[in-house]
Design an enzyme around this catalytic site. Structure first.
Site, short mmCIF file in Angstrom:
data_model
loop_
_atom_site.label_atom_id
_atom_site.label_comp_id
_atom_site.label_asym_id
_atom_site.label_seq_id
_atom_site.Cartn_x
_atom_site.Cartn_y
_atom_site.Cartn_z
N ASN A 1 0.85 -1.19 0.00
CA ASN A 1 0.00 0.00 0.00
C ASN A 1 0.89 1.24 0.00
O ASN A 1 1.54 1.53 1.00
CB ASN A 1 -0.88 -0.05 1.27
CG ASN A 1 -1.69 1.22 1.46
OD1 ASN A 1 -1.83 2.03 0.54
ND2 ASN A 1 -2.23 1.39 2.67
N TRP A 2 0.90 1.95 -1.13
CA TRP A 2 1.80 3.11 -1.24
C TRP A 2 1.23 4.35 -0.56
O TRP A 2 1.91 5.35 -0.45
CB TRP A 2 2.05 3.43 -2.72
CG TRP A 2 2.95 2.46 -3.42
CD1 TRP A 2 3.53 1.34 -2.88
CD2 TRP A 2 3.41 2.53 -4.77
NE1 TRP A 2 4.30 0.71 -3.82
CE2 TRP A 2 4.25 1.42 -4.99
CE3 TRP A 2 3.18 3.42 -5.82
CZ2 TRP A 2 4.86 1.18 -6.23
CZ3 TRP A 2 3.78 3.18 -7.05
CH2 TRP A 2 4.61 2.08 -7.24
N LYS A 3 -0.05 4.30 -0.19
CA LYS A 3 -0.69 5.48 0.42
C LYS A 3 -0.51 6.69 -0.51
O LYS A 3 -0.50 6.51 -1.72
CB LYS A 3 -0.13 5.73 1.82
CG LYS A 3 -0.13 4.44 2.66
CD LYS A 3 0.11 4.65 4.11
CE LYS A 3 0.06 3.30 4.80
NZ LYS A 3 0.05 3.38 6.25
N HIS B 1 -9.47 0.96 5.00
CA HIS B 1 -8.16 1.14 5.66
C HIS B 1 -8.35 2.09 6.85
O HIS B 1 -9.15 3.02 6.80
CB HIS B 1 -7.16 1.73 4.66
CG HIS B 1 -5.76 1.74 5.21
ND1 HIS B 1 -5.32 2.70 6.09
CD2 HIS B 1 -4.73 0.87 5.05
CE1 HIS B 1 -4.07 2.42 6.43
NE2 HIS B 1 -3.70 1.32 5.82
N GLU C 1 -6.74 4.49 7.92
CA GLU C 1 -6.57 5.93 7.63
C GLU C 1 -7.82 6.50 6.97
O GLU C 1 -8.15 7.66 7.15
CB GLU C 1 -5.31 6.13 6.76
CG GLU C 1 -4.05 5.94 7.58
CD GLU C 1 -2.85 5.41 6.82
OE1 GLU C 1 -2.84 5.46 5.58
OE2 GLU C 1 -1.90 4.94 7.49
N GLU D 1 -5.11 -5.22 10.55
CA GLU D 1 -4.08 -4.20 10.76
C GLU D 1 -4.36 -3.46 12.07
O GLU D 1 -5.16 -2.52 12.09
CB GLU D 1 -4.10 -3.18 9.62
CG GLU D 1 -3.81 -3.77 8.27
CD GLU D 1 -3.29 -2.71 7.32
OE1 GLU D 1 -2.14 -2.81 6.91
OE2 GLU D 1 -4.03 -1.76 7.01
N GLY E 1 2.60 2.16 10.70
CA GLY E 1 3.53 3.27 10.55
C GLY E 1 4.25 3.65 11.84
O GLY E 1 4.88 4.70 11.92
N SER F 1 3.59 -2.22 10.17
CA SER F 1 5.05 -2.26 10.32
C SER F 1 5.67 -3.60 9.94
O SER F 1 6.61 -4.06 10.60
CB SER F 1 5.45 -1.84 11.74
OG SER F 1 5.00 -0.53 12.02
N GLY G 1 2.95 -1.27 4.17
CA GLY G 1 2.94 0.15 3.83
C GLY G 1 4.35 0.62 3.49
O GLY G 1 4.86 0.37 2.40
N GLY G 2 4.99 1.25 4.48
CA GLY G 2 6.32 1.86 4.29
C GLY G 2 7.32 0.99 3.55
O GLY G 2 7.99 1.47 2.62
P1 PGA Z 1 2.97 0.21 7.51
O1 PGA Z 1 1.51 0.43 6.89
O2 PGA Z 1 3.51 -1.06 6.94
O3 PGA Z 1 3.75 1.42 7.07
O4 PGA Z 1 2.80 0.15 8.99
C1 PGA Z 1 0.62 -0.64 6.71
C2 PGA Z 1 -0.68 -0.14 6.17
O5 PGA Z 1 -1.11 0.96 6.51
O6 PGA Z 1 -1.33 -0.81 5.34
#
Ligand code: PGA
Length: 255
Positions: free
Chosen positions: A9-11, A99, A101, A171, A177, A217, A238-239
């Site tokens: 997930n590149w956000k 998600h 967010e 998640e 993050g 993470s 994500g990251g």
């Molecule tokens: P993260 O994000 O790996 O940076 O914690 C995961 C996500 O939000 O899907």
């Protein structure tokens, strides 16, 4: 056997030119990537989706793309929104829904997620439904209750047969993050709980086939241990998906 899925997930990261550079690097590193029997899905921002869809297939048949969100209506006067049909039309096959967010910053609730899920299934997009508790809910011992409500409410517009097409991503919000990861045991406990719940909502056969991904993470350093758990069928990253090298290391950590 359940599908093994590694999703990135590149956000809101990467312009179209940066996305192009990412795929060029991926092509160069593709021989290092053990795609075998795995499904890899990238979720870039909308503006990079079309180029990602066309580049992905040039790398591997196992690599697909999806969007990070969609609107629930088929079409209409919804300025700034994107429909399932538009996403499907440019060659994307997946969609992330709910998600944390989106829930936190865009007031997305279970009702909206349930409607989006219905439209995604109607448009033959494979939905990845994100669920997870926040830190306070975990500390109060309410994590299973919270996840159970999110899943029951989110899936309420699907028949048991349609639940087959869904992917769940657990998640925990406190792990996204933050560099904090649920321990493999904590994650496994929740994944097993989710699988039991899927059995109640659909049936045991379907529950045994629904892929349940862990997110929060996930890094090359912790991926293998998470993947060794019985009910962890992959990751939503994500990251660490923003760099080709670390993303490939995570893909390769899946046996
Ligand atoms: P993260 O994000 O790996 O940076 O914690 C995961 C996500 O939000 O899907």
């Amino acid at each position: 056997m359940r599908k093994k899925i590694i999703a990135g997930n590149w956000k809101m990261y990467k312009t179209s030119s940066e996305s192009t550079a990412y795929f060029s690097e991926f092509i160069k590193s593709a021989t290092k990537c053990k795609f075998l029997e795995k499904t890899v899905v990238l979720f870039p921002p909308f503006l990079s989706l079309e180029l990602a869809a066309s580049r992905a297939k040039g790398i591997s048949e196992s690599l697909s793309v999806g969007s990070q969100n969609m609107h629930q209506a088929e079409e209409g006067a919804f300025t700034g929104e994107v429909s399932a049909k538009m996403i499907k039309d440019i060659g994307a096959e997946y969609v992330l829904l709910g998600h944390s967010e989106r829930r936190q910053y865009f007031a997305e609730n279970d009702e909206a997620i349930a409607n989006k899920l219905r439209s995604a299934v109607d448009a033959s997009l494979t939905p990845v439904i994100c669920v997870g508790e926040d830190q306070g809910q975990r500390e109060n011992g309410r994590h299973k209750e919270v996840v159970s409500i999110q899943i029951k409410e989110g899936l309420k517009n699907l028949s048991s047969e349609e639940i087959k097409s869904v992917i769940i991503a657990y998640e925990p919000v406190w792990a996204i993050g933050t560099g904090l990861t649920a321990s493999p045991e904590e994650a496994q406990e929740m994944h097993a709980f989710i699988r039991t719940l899927m059995g109640e909502l659909a049936n045991e056969d379907i529950a045994s086939k629904v892929p349940i991904l862990y997110g929060g993470s996930v890094k090359p350093q912790n991926a293998a241990e998470l993947f060794s758990q019985q009910d962890i069928d992959g990751a939503l990253v994500g990251g660490a998906s923003l760099e080709v090298e670390s993303f490939i290391e995570i893909i390769n950590a899946m046996p």
